[in-house]
Design a protein around this motif. Structure first.
Motif, mmCIF file in Angstrom:
data_model
loop_
_atom_site.group_PDB
_atom_site.id
_atom_site.type_symbol
_atom_site.label_atom_id
_atom_site.label_comp_id
_atom_site.label_asym_id
_atom_site.label_seq_id
_atom_site.Cartn_x
_atom_site.Cartn_y
_atom_site.Cartn_z
ATOM 1 N N UNK A 22 0.821 -1.218 0.000
ATOM 2 C CA UNK A 22 0.000 0.000 0.000
ATOM 3 C C UNK A 22 0.859 1.273 0.000
ATOM 4 N N UNK A 23 1.685 1.400 -1.015
ATOM 5 C CA UNK A 23 2.672 2.473 -1.062
ATOM 6 C C UNK A 23 2.130 3.687 -1.814
ATOM 7 N N UNK A 24 2.253 4.848 -1.199
ATOM 8 C CA UNK A 24 1.833 6.104 -1.847
ATOM 9 C C UNK A 24 3.057 6.982 -2.074
ATOM 10 N N UNK A 25 3.081 7.659 -3.213
ATOM 11 C CA UNK A 25 4.211 8.555 -3.490
ATOM 12 C C UNK A 25 3.809 9.571 -4.553
ATOM 13 N N UNK A 26 4.210 10.827 -4.337
ATOM 14 C CA UNK A 26 4.018 11.861 -5.369
ATOM 15 C C UNK A 26 5.351 12.551 -5.570
ATOM 16 N N UNK A 27 5.726 12.679 -6.821
ATOM 17 C CA UNK A 27 6.976 13.379 -7.116
ATOM 18 C C UNK A 27 6.644 14.527 -8.062
ATOM 19 N N UNK A 28 6.981 15.756 -7.627
ATOM 20 C CA UNK A 28 6.682 16.934 -8.452
ATOM 21 C C UNK A 28 7.717 17.075 -9.560
ATOM 22 N N UNK A 29 7.362 17.708 -10.669
ATOM 23 C CA UNK A 29 8.332 17.902 -11.746
ATOM 24 C C UNK A 29 9.527 18.701 -11.242
ATOM 25 N N UNK A 30 10.714 18.326 -11.655
ATOM 26 C CA UNK A 30 11.913 19.056 -11.286
ATOM 27 C C UNK A 30 12.464 18.678 -9.927
ATOM 28 N N UNK A 186 14.755 10.489 -9.660
ATOM 29 C CA UNK A 186 14.483 9.632 -8.515
ATOM 30 C C UNK A 186 15.647 8.663 -8.430
ATOM 31 N N UNK A 187 16.314 8.626 -7.310
ATOM 32 C CA UNK A 187 17.336 7.592 -7.219
ATOM 33 C C UNK A 187 17.283 6.869 -5.888
ATOM 34 N N UNK A 188 17.479 5.575 -5.971
ATOM 35 C CA UNK A 188 17.455 4.774 -4.764
ATOM 36 C C UNK A 188 18.888 4.574 -4.315
ATOM 37 N N UNK A 189 19.055 4.463 -3.023
ATOM 38 C CA UNK A 189 20.400 4.244 -2.495
ATOM 39 C C UNK A 189 20.257 3.775 -1.063
ATOM 40 N N UNK A 190 21.296 3.131 -0.546
ATOM 41 C CA UNK A 190 21.302 2.981 0.902
ATOM 42 C C UNK A 190 22.473 3.748 1.498
ATOM 43 N N UNK A 195 22.428 10.885 -0.430
ATOM 44 C CA UNK A 195 21.076 11.425 -0.461
ATOM 45 C C UNK A 195 21.005 12.775 0.228
ATOM 46 N N UNK A 196 21.694 12.857 1.351
ATOM 47 C CA UNK A 196 21.651 14.085 2.140
ATOM 48 C C UNK A 196 22.133 15.285 1.324
ATOM 49 N N UNK A 197 23.143 15.045 0.489
ATOM 50 C CA UNK A 197 23.718 16.162 -0.262
ATOM 51 C C UNK A 197 22.971 16.482 -1.539
ATOM 52 N N UNK A 198 22.347 15.486 -2.139
ATOM 53 C CA UNK A 198 21.825 15.679 -3.494
ATOM 54 C C UNK A 198 20.322 15.886 -3.570
ATOM 55 N N UNK A 199 19.578 15.449 -2.530
ATOM 56 C CA UNK A 199 18.126 15.351 -2.714
ATOM 57 C C UNK A 199 17.371 16.556 -2.171
ATOM 58 N N UNK A 200 16.287 16.908 -2.878
ATOM 59 C CA UNK A 200 15.338 17.871 -2.344
ATOM 60 C C UNK A 200 14.500 17.196 -1.274
ATOM 61 N N UNK A 201 14.192 15.939 -1.545
ATOM 62 C CA UNK A 201 13.241 15.257 -0.678
ATOM 63 C C UNK A 201 13.681 13.803 -0.545
ATOM 64 N N UNK A 202 13.310 13.215 0.569
ATOM 65 C CA UNK A 202 13.736 11.850 0.844
ATOM 66 C C UNK A 202 12.546 11.012 1.276
ATOM 67 N N UNK A 203 12.486 9.812 0.751
ATOM 68 C CA UNK A 203 11.457 8.862 1.171
ATOM 69 C C UNK A 203 12.181 7.637 1.708
#
Lengths: 323, 416
Positions: A22-30, A186-190, A195-203
């Motif tokens: 039951x996964x929900x996700x919205x990603x805005x353009x840019x 969108x990029x996945x990583x562990x 992630x901390x340096x590159x992302x606007x948002x984190x899931x």
């Protein structure tokens, strides 16, 4: 403005094992979204569903406004976790082939291939066979092949895994460049640090469910447990009794204290000076790594003996196993 | 559709450029020609070698044969100066016969012949003993002894009969055979004529086997080099599979055209092009295409389910075994094209093309309804196998680890 990507209530099961729940996700353009989680959390399965390589059992997915990625494949760039190249083809041939499959042709194709090779410094290697390339060079070819066709949405599954520091740097620059051009990434990583340096948002996803969703600063604010580190000579034992200390780890040469919200570190400092001479006093802000480890640990299954089994049915049921 | 063509083009070019393809294109016809022409050539060379004279011991219980046999041997030696025989008469007591046997066994004599009186008067057998097994020498010896015995029999007739007169009466009646299937006078020996349908079948068989195996390797390579998921971000699994099958089919057509062209050229050079009729070629094409697609679909599915060539080989084993059936049975199928067994195995899709080509070449009056129904069954099987392969491909192409069991494969087929 339509979202670049929407997942609502998406569920995927492999036999008895629920990979995504039951996964929900919205990603805005840019937006640049970091998709984090431990191994086996459901990251790759989710990404493969977004790419229409797997299909969800329940829920809806909308990619660039379409219900299936297959309809907009030429507008998406995808770098799978399991990636490879044809060994017998030349660098030029393989980039042209991937470019053609993404709808490029003619002069446009030639120009982009030449540009891409120049960008990663492999222009002289254009007519060499892939099998003669080093591992790092192959990885560069893989990156540029994923974004050769200037996609609007770029999905990278574990792009940093197995890279040397040079390529980590190159990939970061490519990502920053994509963000500047307003491409949704969108990029996945562990690796939380990336992630901390590159992302606007984190899931953050664990066991197929979303644990956390927000910007880096939001997440920090929400989980603002502060850590106080003291080092020096003397007695640190009394600090464990101070008001506002949630958890204390005292050693002969210092203390590491976890503070409750609203505790004033200065009070603790004054108290410490009564019994010890300090050589170090530091208020540490928690990094994502710590927040995530804590959240994932708190989310652990009650009985660990059950935890060992879920991955196995996935394999036995013939479903691609999320790595 | 454009993407299918792009994939097919790459598949075609990459395959045609491999050493393996070039070798098989060139080597196959060379091998066939070497086999057909080479063996004859080598034995001709061998015949030019001079052998030492070989001694034949004669144990003649009738006491009449020596002269006649010596005459035969003289004639033979005159005609074959490199293959001389020497005749030596021996005593007829049991001890002497034993001694001669021992000498022949020890290779002091090339051979010995025991001729009982009853071999001349009645039906008793002569005894021919020798160490080696050369067929031609054996034939020569038997012929010479037979001629000698018959000559003695003629000599004993009362009143005498002219042997040459009898031979003239028994002279061979010759035929000029017309082949109504090709509408021409028969040329070439019977063996070549019988082998032509086999050649057609073998061509199809090798083409199908080689190319479908190439497809298997190519799918497994994409899986093991992890290219496949990159490709799936640009095309659907169905497009990928269709592209690969299309590309490989083109390779197959090219291969068959080259081999067929060489065959046609060779047949023409030996004045036997009449054996390759337009009708036969039409049937080859008509059966080759679905036969190839069937094998290709099967291999694409198996390739997608496996991770290594070794795993795949154990899964293709039943199919390989089945395709051996027409190879083993080709003579039976050529001789009895309309037997119940021949008709039944015409409806087993993996081997339908080969069986039908043999039957149609052997009997141009193969009922039309059988041609139509076998093609229909074959095409139905082609669609079935490609459908199933598509399902397996979709699931299997991203599966790593243990290859699926037949039960799991069946479950993949039921996925939506």
């Amino acid at each position: 403005m339509t979202d670049a990507l929407t997942l609502s209530n998406v569920t995927k099961r492999f036999g008895d094992f629920t990979a995504v729940d039951a996964f929900d996700l919205r990603v805005a353009p840019g937006e640049v979204l970091g998709f984090l989680g431990p191994n086996g959390a459901g990251k790759t399965t989710t990404i493969r569903m977004v790419m229409s390589i797997l299909y969800p059992d329940e829920g809806q997915i909308s990619v660039l406004g379409h219900s299936r990625a297959t309809e907009v494949k030429d507008r998406i760039g995808y770098l799978p976790e399991e990636r490879g190249l044809y060994r017998k083809m030349t660098v030029n041939q393989i980039l042209r082939y991937f470019g053609k499959l993404k709808g490029l042709r003619g002069r446009d194709l030639n120009r982009r291939v030449a540009e891409a090779l120049e960008r990663v410094g492999l222009s002289e290697w254009a007519s060499r066979r892939v099998e003669t390339l080093s591992k790092g060079m192959s990885q560069k070819i893989q990156f540029v092949s994923a974004i050769l066709h200037a996609p609007e949405l770029v999905i990278l599954d574990e792009p940093f895994s197995g890279l040397d520091p040079m390529n980590i740097d190159l990939l970061k620059r490519l990502l920053i460049d994509l963000r500047r051009r307003n491409v949704t990434v969108i990029f996945s990583t562990h690796q939380m640090e990336q992630a901390e340096h590159l992302c606007d948002r984190i899931v953050l996803i664990n066991r197929g469910r979303k644990l956390l969703d927000g910007t880096v600063s939001e997440i920090r604010a929400q989980h603002a447990t502060r850590i106080l580190v003291l080092e020096g000579e003397g007695d640190f034992e009394p600090l464990a009794e101070c008001a506002g200390v949630a958890h204390a780890h005292i050693t002969a040469g210092g203390a590491r204290l976890e503070l409750l919200d609203g505790t004033d570190p200065d009070g603790i400092l004054r108290r410490a000076l009564d019994t010890a001479r300090l050589s170090r006093f530091e208020v540490q802000r928690p990094n994502l790594q710590e927040i995530f480890v804590k959240l994932v640990e708190a989310d652990a299954v009650p009985d660990p003996s059950d935890e060992a089994t879920p991955a196995a049915p996935g394999a036995a049921e013939g479903g691609p196993v999320d790595a | 559709m454009r993407k299918i063509v792009i994939i097919a083009t790459r598949e075609f070019l990459e395959t045609v450029r491999t050493k393996m393809f070039v070798i098989s294109v060139v080597l196959m016809p060379v091998l066939i020609l070497a086999f057909v022409l080479g063996t004859g050539y080598i034995s001709k060379i061998a015949e030019k070698e001079e052998l030492p004279a070989r001694t034949i011991a004669l144990i003649d219980h009738s006491g009449l044969l020596a002269e006649a046999l010596q005459k035969q041997i003289d004639e033979h030696n005159e005609q074959n100066p490199l293959r001389r025989y020497v005749l030596k008469a021996e005593g007829t007591t049991a001890a002497e016969v034993e001694r001669v046997r021992a000498r022949a066994a020890a290779n002091e004599l090339y051979a010995y012949v025991v001729v009982p009186q009853a071999a001349i008067d009645g039906d008793a057998s002569c005894e021919l003993g020798r160490v080696d097994t050369q067929m031609k020498a054996g034939r020569t010896l038997r012929r010479m002894v037979t001629e000698a015995v018959v000559a003695v029999r003629f000599g004993q007739l009362e009143p005498p009969l002219d042997r040459d007169f009898v031979k003239r009466l028994e002279r061979k009646v010759t035929f000029r055979e017309l082949d109504l299937q090709t509408g021409t006078e028969q040329v070439g020996d019977t063996m070549t004529r019988v082998l032509t349908p086999f050649a057609f079948m073998f061509l199809m068989w090798m083409g199908t086997l080689g190319i479908s195996h190439g497809l298997l390797t190519s799918v497994i390579e994409e899986k093991s080099s992890r290219v496949v998921e990159v490709l799936l971000s640009a095309v659907s699994p169905t497009e990928l599979m269709a592209g690969k099958i299309l590309g490989m089919s083109l390779v197959g057509v090219l291969l068959i055209s080259i081999w067929g062209g060489v065959g046609l050229f060779a047949a023409d050079a030996r004045g036997m092009s009449s054996l390759i009729t337009g009708m036969r070629l039409t049937y080859v094409v008509l059966y080759f295409i679905p036969g190839f697609l069937f094998a290709a679909g099967l291999m694409a599915g198996i390739g997608a389910a496996c991770n290594t060539l070794k795993e795949a080989q154990s899964m293709t084993f039943p199919q390989s075994l089945l395709t051996m059936v027409p190879m083993i049975m080709w003579f039976y199928l050529t001789e009895y094209p309309n037997s119940v067994l021949s008709i039944i195995i015409s409806y087993v899709p993996p081997i339908t093309p080969y069986v039908m080509i043999l039957r149609i070449c052997a009997d141009p009056h193969t009922p039309v309804w059988q041609i139509v129904t076998t093609l229909a069954v074959l095409w139905a099987a082609v669609f079935g196998v490609i459908w199933a392969a598509g399902k397996v491909f979709r699931v299997g192409v991203l599966m790593y680890g243990k290859p699926p069991s037949p039960r799991e494969l069946l479950r993949w087929l039921r996925y939506p």
